[in-house]
Scaffold this motif. Structure first.
Motif, PDB file in Angstrom:
ATOM      1  N   ILE A  54       0.851  -1.183   0.000  1.00 26.85           N
ATOM      2  CA  ILE A  54       0.000   0.000   0.000  1.00 26.85           C
ATOM      3  C   ILE A  54       0.887   1.233   0.000  1.00 26.85           C
ATOM      4  O   ILE A  54       2.048   1.184   0.409  1.00 26.85           O
ATOM      5  N   GLU A  60      -4.112   0.421  -2.089  1.00 25.27           N
ATOM      6  CA  GLU A  60      -3.439  -0.815  -2.451  1.00 25.27           C
ATOM      7  C   GLU A  60      -2.903  -0.694  -3.871  1.00 25.27           C
ATOM      8  O   GLU A  60      -3.655  -0.713  -4.839  1.00 25.27           O
ATOM      9  N   LYS A  63      -1.339  -5.732  -5.405  1.00 22.74           N
ATOM     10  CA  LYS A  63      -2.218  -6.706  -4.759  1.00 22.74           C
ATOM     11  C   LYS A  63      -1.409  -7.802  -4.061  1.00 22.74           C
ATOM     12  O   LYS A  63      -0.355  -8.217  -4.553  1.00 22.74           O
TER      13      LYS A  63
END
Length: 378
Positions: A54, A60, A63
């Motif tokens: 993040i 985010e 992933k």
């Protein structure tokens, strides 16, 4: 070459801790199982044993899909899936595909990578600029990296040229224009080894005579003979006699030393500013250091004055003016005066970087500022 640090606690960049304060509100299940400290504006996140990233707003950007993810260094981070390593940038783009058997962080624009048990280097575009042919290597520092073929070590420059021949039994990275090398010699029919220092031209500037030696930091290096340790300067002069049972590198002009099982501090002249009396001790950071007595953590300044008497169960070194502290299952922050500026209220928390830190309260993760204000809910 392994550093001779052994007892002084060193806190990992990924240190995250657990337990917390109820606010009386009920929150949804947390999105992440873990959030690391921020580094270069990015933090590692974990969910269901997969890792991603993040940014400092809580967005985010990568992933969680990797088996391992490491901190960002020089704008890139190493990631791994099923034993294969690669690198991502801050947008999540894989600038170096996950095809390497091993890898290390970027340093001075290059990163070590492994191909079929041999080591080479890539640049920040993912291009292989030094072909994999070495059995061992270190990171680049002062423009050079140590490498080995078989049992011989030497140094290469960033073009891959072997500027210092592979002739040493061991070698360490360059720091402040000096590098530790280990030289083998014969004593009758027995092979023995001694540590000395070379400069960037390969000249032996400090003769090999020590049983152990560490890298230079703040103009001093730890050396050891017969399990007693002291310090030399860059000319090789022993500025602190080899009398300690353990010694550690200088930070903020201070170094941890041990006699028996007690820790104290010396300055660069060798003066014992804090006599060995603590059970454990931390490196100075931002002018302060943690000390431990009977399992409790306190804070001292560079004069040895106890700014905060030992009372916490755990603590992290100062960063951005604050230090993370723990008592029982609660976590909070203190400032440099020892004042608890953010109360022990967090289930999990990490050190501040550039004014922000991730914390968890019950089932919610937040990004807070140094006043405790929530900047983002994650």
């Amino acid at each position: 070459m392994k550093n001779i640090i052994k007892k002084a606690f060193i806190v990992s960049a990924f240190v995250m801790i657990i337990s917390l304060l109820s606010t009386g509100k009920v929150f949804a299940k947390p999105k992440y199982d873990f959030i690391s400290a921020f580094n270069e504006g990015m933090a590692v996140v974990k969910v269901d044993n997969k890792y991603g990233y993040i940014d400092k707003t809580g967005k985010e950007v990568v992933k969680p899909k990797y088996d391992e993810a490491y901190r960002f260094c020089e704008g890139l981070a190493m990631v791994r899936i099923k034993g294969r390593h690669g690198f991502v940038d801050k947008t999540g783009k894989e600038v170096a595909k996950l095809k390497y058997s091993s890898a290390d962080e970027f340093n001075e624009g290059l990163a070590m990578v492994g191909v079929n048990s041999k080591l080479g280097f890539i640049d920040k575009k993912g291009k292989l600029v030094i072909k994999p042919k070495y059995d061992e290597s270190g990171f680049f520092s002062d423009g050079l990296a140590f490498v080995s073929i078989g049992d011989k070590y030497g140094y290469i420059d960033k073009k891959g040229k072997e500027v210092i021949k592979l002739k040493y039994s061991l070698a360490d990275f360059f720091s402040e224009g000096r590098a530790v090398v280990v030289v083998e010699y014969k004593c009758g029919h027995i092979d023995k080894y001694k540590c000395g220092y070379i400069d960037k031209k390969g000249k032996m500037v400090i003769k090999p005579k020590y049983d152990e030696a560490d890298y230079f930091n703040e103009g001093r290096a730890v050396v050891g003979m017969k399990r007693k340790y002291g310090y030399i300067d860059k000319a090789g002069k022993e500025v602190v006699k080899l009398k300690y049972d353990a010694a550690y590198y200088f930070t903020n002009g201070m170094a941890i030393v041990e006699i028996g099982k007690k820790c104290g501090y010396i300055d660069k002249t060798g003066k014992e500013v804090v006599k060995p009396k603590y059970d454990s001790a931390g490196f100075f950071s931002e002018g302060l250091a943690w000390v431990v007595m009977k399992g409790k953590y306190g804070v001292i300044d560079k004069k040895g004055k106890e700014i905060l008497k030992p009372k916490y169960d755990y603590a992290v070194e100062f960063s951005d003016g604050y230090a993370l502290v723990n008592k029982g299952d609660k976590y909070g922050y203190i400032d440099k005066t020892g004042k608890e500026v953010l109360k022990l209220q967090y289930d999990e928390a990490s050190s501040f970087e550039n004014g922000i830190a991730p914390v968890r309260i019950k089932n919610n993760w937040y990004i807070i500022n140094k006043k405790g204000k929530i900047l983002a809910t994650i």
